[in-house]
Design an enzyme around this catalytic site. Structure first.
Site, short mmCIF file in Angstrom:
data_model
loop_
_atom_site.label_atom_id
_atom_site.label_comp_id
_atom_site.label_asym_id
_atom_site.label_seq_id
_atom_site.Cartn_x
_atom_site.Cartn_y
_atom_site.Cartn_z
N LYS A 152 48.63 62.08 68.33
CA LYS A 152 50.02 61.76 67.98
C LYS A 152 50.40 60.37 68.48
CE LYS A 152 51.41 65.92 66.43
NZ LYS A 152 51.92 66.11 65.06
N VAL A 175 53.24 60.16 64.13
CA VAL A 175 53.07 59.52 65.44
C VAL A 175 54.31 59.70 66.31
CG1 VAL A 175 52.83 57.26 66.57
CG2 VAL A 175 51.31 57.88 64.69
N GLU A 176 54.09 60.15 67.56
CA GLU A 176 55.21 60.30 68.50
C GLU A 176 55.30 59.13 69.47
OE1 GLU A 176 55.21 64.11 70.50
OE2 GLU A 176 54.48 65.10 68.68
N CYS A 177 54.17 58.46 69.67
CA CYS A 177 54.13 57.40 70.68
C CYS A 177 53.33 56.21 70.16
CB CYS A 177 53.48 57.97 71.95
SG CYS A 177 53.23 56.76 73.25
#
Lengths: 306, 306
Positions: B246, B25-27
């Site tokens: 993501k 996960v980026e966000c």
């Protein structure tokens, strides 16, 4: 060929069918708002029409979804407008709410929270129940502060919601928390009319607005006791002992009055003196067709005297 | 064998899956009420968890259905609780309502009637629109007397309904009459949450209550701009340019937060620190299953530091 709906469309009241109607009907059921009066103003020709029907031996009954008044208060309203009607001839949704509790043996030691008017509280009292809320909570406010605990009476076993021009967040929270947290608490709607002629000139949000609000916060559906539910028909039949096909429901609203009449097996007459216009009646999206329609109930009087 | 639903039931957050989650996960998209705070009280361990996620290079976004505040007012609230969050990281349903009008080229010469809080009016103003109603109509009353004419502004082209603890009959009539009588007037709901933690100790009727009331009186359904509608996701994506797979939506409510995340194609994490209990999550009647669930967001911090 047209479709079935258009071929079974209702007829306007006429010299031909008015006599058939009067011959076949022993009891006329009238809605009040939009039929007898608009707000506090009597609709033209109502007194002589009712008088003529009585003189012909017809029983008259008034079935109203407006729960703000009790039967007694309605009888006073009729009198103040110069029409003699007894309490026993009035079947209001306020009375229906109290009778629903009685018929279903609601424990008298439990309480009933009311979002609505004095009429509901008065009918509850007459039926031996303890009501809370209603007008006395009209000016209550809430404090949405940390550690505020909204207190409610755990002995409330039913919430009755009707038309309430003094709706506020306090009442919404009270009704909601009883339905959500008091085990077995039932949710009764006097009716679900979207709008009503609370004044002569305009429509205003009806009980359907307040009921929907409580549905929205509780995510539950209510038991509806007013029109188009035929709950009141049992009382009416016990009292008058007239078969429903000898009755004619007269109203201004398709989804309550006319549907109620049809659900109960009565003849139906729509009047255009209230919330329904001729174009709404004849719109293809409308699937509720009365047997007959006319402008206002005095057309019966006029046709018979023409 | 169990049915499909039980075999695909969500997993508790654990030492095993917390690392996979953070790697993929980026966000992180956080709901606020019930996740970050309850009322005005911060939930335990929130600041260090957010700080840790930022230190690992994760983008943080706050997506709230609570429309009572504007983005700016939310940024202040975060600051007052000791958390640094910028306006641009906040996506509130008040902002969503204004953006919906902007994206759909609502004519700026038309007006917007608001049943809801200051936050909606502030976002409308920032977007160049003229709002009416809201807090200034909180104490207005109506006179239901014969010949009373309720006046409304014919140039109102949209009614926005959100949470309104100062709901009254005046506002209900104003919003209803605009939707019913002003040609083309649209009906926007910030969100339809049934209830919310307006205080730490209890749930209270949410915007779903006020929205349902207006549905009840207009018999129309609104355009919903808050969760679970993914309307806000376009803005979010324009700003952050991160694919939705993501992203992880973290919330306490199944029918808004988790459904929103799923509708948008995000990973989903349910926290039990708000309105949803473990028994509700695991009840057979619940068909919305997040990927992972845990007690509160600080569990992420605790697991990574254990």
């Amino acid at each position: 060929m047209g479709d079935n709906k258009s071929t079974t469309a209702c007829q306007p009241l006429s010299l031909t069918n008015v006599n058939t109607l009067l011959d076949s009907v022993e009891c006329f059921l009238f809605d009040c708002d939009g039929v007898i009066w608009k707000g506090d103003t009597l609709i033209d020709g109502v007194p002589q029409t009712l008088e003529m029907l009585r003189s012909k031996g017809k029983k008259l009954v008034f079935v109203t979804n407006n729960s703000t008044k009790s039967r007694k208060q309605y009888a006073h309203k009729f009198q103040s407008l110069g029409i003699q009607v007894t309490e026993e001839e009035i079947f209001s949704s306020s009375f229906a709410a109290a009778m629903y509790l009685k018929v279903n043996e609601f424990p008298p030691e439990k309480k009933v929270y009311v979002i609505g008017g004095e009429g509901i509280l008065e009918e509850l009292k007459l039926a031996g129940f303890t009501g809370l809320g209603g007008p006395e909570d009209a000016k209550k406010t809430v404090q949405l502060k940390a550690n505020t605990l909204f207190e409610h009476d755990k002995s409330v076993g039913a919430v009755v919601v009707g038309l309430d021009p003094y709706l506020n967040y306090y009442k919404l929270q009270y009704g909601t928390i009883c339905i959500r947290e008091n085990p077995g608490c039932i949710f009764i709607a006097t009716n679900r009319d979207a709008t009503g002629n609370m004044t002569d000139l305009q429509e205003w949000p009806g009980a359907g607005c307040m009921v929907a609000a409580v549905c929205g916060s509780t995510q539950k559906e209510p038991i509806v006791v007013g029109k188009p539910s035929t709950f009141l028909m049992d009382f009416l039949q016990k009292q008058y002992k007239i078969p429903t096909d000898k009755m004619c429901m007269v109203g201004d609203r398709l989804d309550t009055d006319i549907l109620f009449g049809q659900n109960a097996g009565c003849k139906t007459l729509l009047v255009l003196s209230g919330v329904t216009s001729k174009s709404t009646l004849q719109d293809p999206s409308n699937h509720i067709q009365p047997d007959i329609y006319t402008n206002q109930i005095s057309d019966i009087f006029d046709l018979l005297n023409s």
